[in-house]
Design a protein around this motif. Structure first.
Motif, short mmCIF file in Angstrom:
data_model
loop_
_atom_site.label_atom_id
_atom_site.label_comp_id
_atom_site.label_asym_id
_atom_site.label_seq_id
_atom_site.Cartn_x
_atom_site.Cartn_y
_atom_site.Cartn_z
N VAL A 18 44.69 -39.27 -91.59
CA VAL A 18 43.31 -39.77 -91.60
C VAL A 18 43.26 -41.09 -90.85
N ALA A 19 42.29 -41.19 -89.96
CA ALA A 19 42.03 -42.44 -89.26
C ALA A 19 40.61 -42.89 -89.57
N LEU A 20 40.44 -44.19 -89.70
CA LEU A 20 39.13 -44.78 -89.96
C LEU A 20 38.74 -45.64 -88.77
N CYS A 21 37.53 -45.44 -88.24
CA CYS A 21 37.01 -46.20 -87.12
C CYS A 21 35.90 -47.13 -87.60
N LEU A 22 35.99 -48.40 -87.24
CA LEU A 22 34.99 -49.39 -87.61
C LEU A 22 34.34 -49.92 -86.34
N SER A 23 33.06 -49.68 -86.20
CA SER A 23 32.32 -49.99 -84.97
C SER A 23 32.06 -51.48 -84.81
N GLY A 24 31.49 -51.81 -83.65
CA GLY A 24 31.01 -53.15 -83.42
C GLY A 24 29.59 -53.34 -83.93
N GLY A 25 29.10 -54.60 -83.85
CA GLY A 25 27.75 -54.90 -84.28
C GLY A 25 27.62 -56.26 -84.95
N GLY A 26 28.50 -57.23 -84.60
CA GLY A 26 28.39 -58.57 -85.14
C GLY A 26 28.51 -58.63 -86.66
N TYR A 27 27.86 -59.64 -87.27
CA TYR A 27 27.91 -59.77 -88.72
C TYR A 27 27.30 -58.57 -89.42
N ARG A 28 26.28 -57.96 -88.79
CA ARG A 28 25.63 -56.78 -89.37
C ARG A 28 26.66 -55.69 -89.63
N GLY B 23 23.93 -51.07 -83.29
CA GLY B 23 22.48 -50.99 -83.17
C GLY B 23 22.04 -49.85 -82.27
N LYS B 24 20.78 -49.86 -81.91
CA LYS B 24 20.23 -48.84 -81.03
C LYS B 24 19.25 -49.51 -80.07
N LEU B 25 19.27 -49.05 -78.85
CA LEU B 25 18.40 -49.64 -77.84
C LEU B 25 16.93 -49.39 -78.18
N ALA B 26 16.16 -50.45 -78.23
CA ALA B 26 14.73 -50.33 -78.50
C ALA B 26 13.97 -50.13 -77.19
N PRO B 27 12.89 -49.35 -77.22
CA PRO B 27 12.09 -49.19 -76.00
C PRO B 27 11.39 -50.49 -75.64
N GLU B 28 11.11 -50.66 -74.36
CA GLU B 28 10.38 -51.83 -73.87
C GLU B 28 9.23 -51.36 -72.99
N GLU B 29 8.02 -51.68 -73.41
CA GLU B 29 6.86 -51.27 -72.63
C GLU B 29 6.77 -52.04 -71.31
N GLU B 30 7.16 -53.31 -71.35
CA GLU B 30 7.08 -54.14 -70.15
C GLU B 30 8.44 -54.81 -69.92
N ALA C 270 15.34 -51.27 -91.39
CA ALA C 270 15.13 -52.71 -91.22
C ALA C 270 16.46 -53.45 -91.16
N LEU C 271 17.44 -53.01 -91.94
CA LEU C 271 18.78 -53.60 -91.87
C LEU C 271 19.42 -53.34 -90.52
N ALA C 272 19.19 -52.14 -89.98
CA ALA C 272 19.77 -51.79 -88.68
C ALA C 272 19.22 -52.64 -87.55
N GLU C 273 18.05 -53.24 -87.77
CA GLU C 273 17.41 -54.06 -86.73
C GLU C 273 17.89 -55.51 -86.74
N ILE C 274 18.75 -55.87 -87.68
CA ILE C 274 19.30 -57.24 -87.68
C ILE C 274 20.06 -57.46 -86.38
N PRO C 275 19.79 -58.55 -85.66
CA PRO C 275 20.41 -58.74 -84.35
C PRO C 275 21.94 -58.79 -84.41
N THR C 276 22.54 -58.39 -83.31
CA THR C 276 24.01 -58.43 -83.19
C THR C 276 24.41 -59.86 -82.88
N ARG C 277 24.63 -60.63 -83.92
CA ARG C 277 24.95 -62.05 -83.80
C ARG C 277 26.08 -62.39 -84.76
N LEU C 278 26.66 -63.57 -84.54
CA LEU C 278 27.57 -64.18 -85.51
C LEU C 278 26.81 -65.37 -86.10
N LYS C 279 25.67 -65.04 -86.69
CA LYS C 279 24.73 -66.04 -87.19
C LYS C 279 24.62 -65.96 -88.70
#
Length: 376
Positions: free
Chosen positions: A22-32, A253-260, A326-335
C-alpha cells in the motif's frame, strides 16, 4: 529506436509489474492541504491502517505533513486507543502550531531584505517550527518516505529519500545529508514567489553512470528545484510505479473560471501557469481513478472537492457539500489560519477518508467520528 517518437525512461517498477503493498499519496495545496492530510492520517491511524503503508509519497503542502509524520513515526504506538496520547501530540499539534503562523509573506520580506533566496527563509521556518535540525538520514527505514520536487533544469521529477535522492536524467546521490527542512522547502517552493530552490551539491557524490544524459556539471553541482506539484500534484508517480494499492489524499485546489482574464503580462502569465497546473492535476486524477475502474490498481481516491454523498453511504459523516467546497476555496498559501478553519479542514479530511475507506477498501470498518468539535 532512434525514430521512435517517445523514449522509454528508467522506472522503479519491476519487469513483473507493481508489487503487493500500500502506498499513500499526499497532494500539494499549502496549509489547506497540510491540514486536510492531518485528518486523513488521523482516520488511517484510528482505522489501524497507517502502520500497513509501505510508501508515503508527497508534494508541497503534503510534504510538510509527511515530514512531521516521518519524525514522529518511531515514537508512535499505532494503537488506535492511544491516538490522543501519541498521534495528536507528535503529529497534529506541531502542524497546527505551524498553521498558526504566516511564513510565506515573512519569507518574501526577509528573502528580499537579506542575502539568499526566499525559499531559504521558508526552509528556516520549517526547521524552527517542525524539524529541528533533522536530515533525510533521520527518516525511518520503513515506510519509505518520498518527498518530491521538480528539477527546473532537467524538467524531471527530483525525489528526496533516505537511501538516495535522484533525477533519472541527472543521476543518483547516495545517503544525502540534506536537512529535512530543505527537502520540504524544495517540494513546496510553489512558483512564482517561493521558487526556485537552489541545492548546491558535490558532483562526486553522485553514483557514477546513474544519470541518463545529464550527469555532468552544472546539473550535478547546482540543482534548481521548484514545487513538486509542477510535475505531479498528487505525488502519484513514485507510488504508482511500485505498488498495487494506491491511496490518494488530494487537498489541491481547482482552477476557477474568469470572465475577464487579465491581459498584462504578469497576471496573464500567472493565469496560464494555473491552466497548465490544472491540466496536469486533472490527468493524474483521471489516471488513478481509471485504474481503479479497470482493476489494474486497488485503493481509493478522496479529495477536498469531493461530494461525500457520491459515496452512497447512508452512514457517512454529515458534510454538506456547500460547506466543504468553501474549505476547498481557501487559497494555496502558507498563511496563518484560524483555529476554527484548522479544525474544519482536519474534520473534512477525516470524514472523506472515512467514507472512501469504507466504500472502497474496508467495507466492514466501523464509522469514525469527527476528531475536532464542530464538524465541517
Amino acid at each position: 529506436m532512434p525514430e521512435d517518437p517517445v523514449q522509454t525512461i528508467e522506472s522503479e517498477e519491476s519487469p513483473r509489474g507493481p508489487e503487493e503493498g500500500v502506498a499513500l499519496c499526499l497532494s500539494g495545496g499549502g496549509y489547506r492541504a497540510m491540514l486536510f492530510h492531518v485528518g486523513t492520517l488521523w482516520r488511517l491511524y484510528e482505522a489501524g491502517q497507517l502502520n500497513d503503508i509501505a510508501r508515503i509519497s508527497s508534494v508541497s503542502g503534503g510534504s510538510i505533513t509527511a515530514g512531521v509524520l516521518a519524525m514522529a513515526w518511531p515514537h508512535l504506538s499505532f494503537d488506535p486507543v492511544r491516538v490522543l496520547t501519541d498521534f495528536v501530540p507528535r503529529v497534529v499539534e506541531p502542524i497546527r502550531a505551524l498553521a498558526g503562523e504566516t511564513i510565506d509573506a515573512d519569507a518574501i520580506f526577509w528573502g528580499i531584505a537579506l542575502p539568499g533566496r526566499i525559499s531559504d527563509q521558508v526552509s528556516g521556518a520549517y526547521d524552527r517550527y517542525l524539524y529541528h535540525g533533522a536530515t533525510l538520514q533521520d527518516l525511518p527505514d520503513a515506510p519509505r518516505f518520498v518527498i518530491n520536487a521538480t528539477n527546473v533544469q532537467s524538467g524531471a521529477l527530483w525525489r528526496f529519500m533516505k537511501p538516495y535522492m535522484r533525477d533519472y536524467r541527472v543521476g543518483e546521490y547516495r545517503r544525502p545529508p540534506i536537512p529535512l527542512s530543505r527537502a520540504v522547502a524544495a517540494s513546496s517552493a510553489f512558483p512564482p514567489v517561493l521558487s526556485p530552490f537552489e541545492l548546491r551539491l558535490d558532483p562526486d557524490g553522485f553514483t557514477p553512470g546513474s544519470g541518463h544524459d545529464l550527469q555532468r556539471e552544472p546539473f550535478t553541482s547546482k540543482v534548481m528545484l521548484t514545487d513538486g506539484g509542477v510535475y505531479d500534484n498528487l505525488g502519484l508517480e513514485t507510488a504508482w510505479k511500485r505498488y498495487k494499492t494506491i491511496l490518494v489524499s488530494d487537498g489541491g485546489g481547482k482552477l476557477a473560471p474568469e470572465e475577464e482574464p487579465k491581459t498584462d503580462w504578469a497576471r496573464h502569465a500567472y493565469r496560464i501557469m494555473d491552466l497548465v497546473d490544472n491540466q496536469v492535476r486533472s490527468l493524474r486524477k483521471r489516471q488513478v481513478i481509471d485504474s481503479y475502474k479497470a482493476g489494474s490498481r486497488k485503493g481509493a481516491y478522496w479529495g477536498i472537492r469531493t461530494n461525500i454523498a457520491d459515496y452512497g453511504l447512508a452512514s457517512a459523516l454529515p458534510c454538506p457539500h456547500e460547506r466543504t467546497l468553501a474549505l476547498a476555496e481557501i487559497p494555496t498559501r502558507l498563511k496563518r489560519m484560524s483555529a476554527h478553519h484548522q479544525e474544519r479542514l482536519i474534520n473534512w479530511g477525516y470524514a472523506v477518508c472515512d467514507a472512501a475507506l469504507r466504500k472502497h477498501v474496508t467495507p466492514d470498518l466501523p464509522r469514525g467520528e469527527f476528531p475536532c468539535p464542530g464538524g465541517v
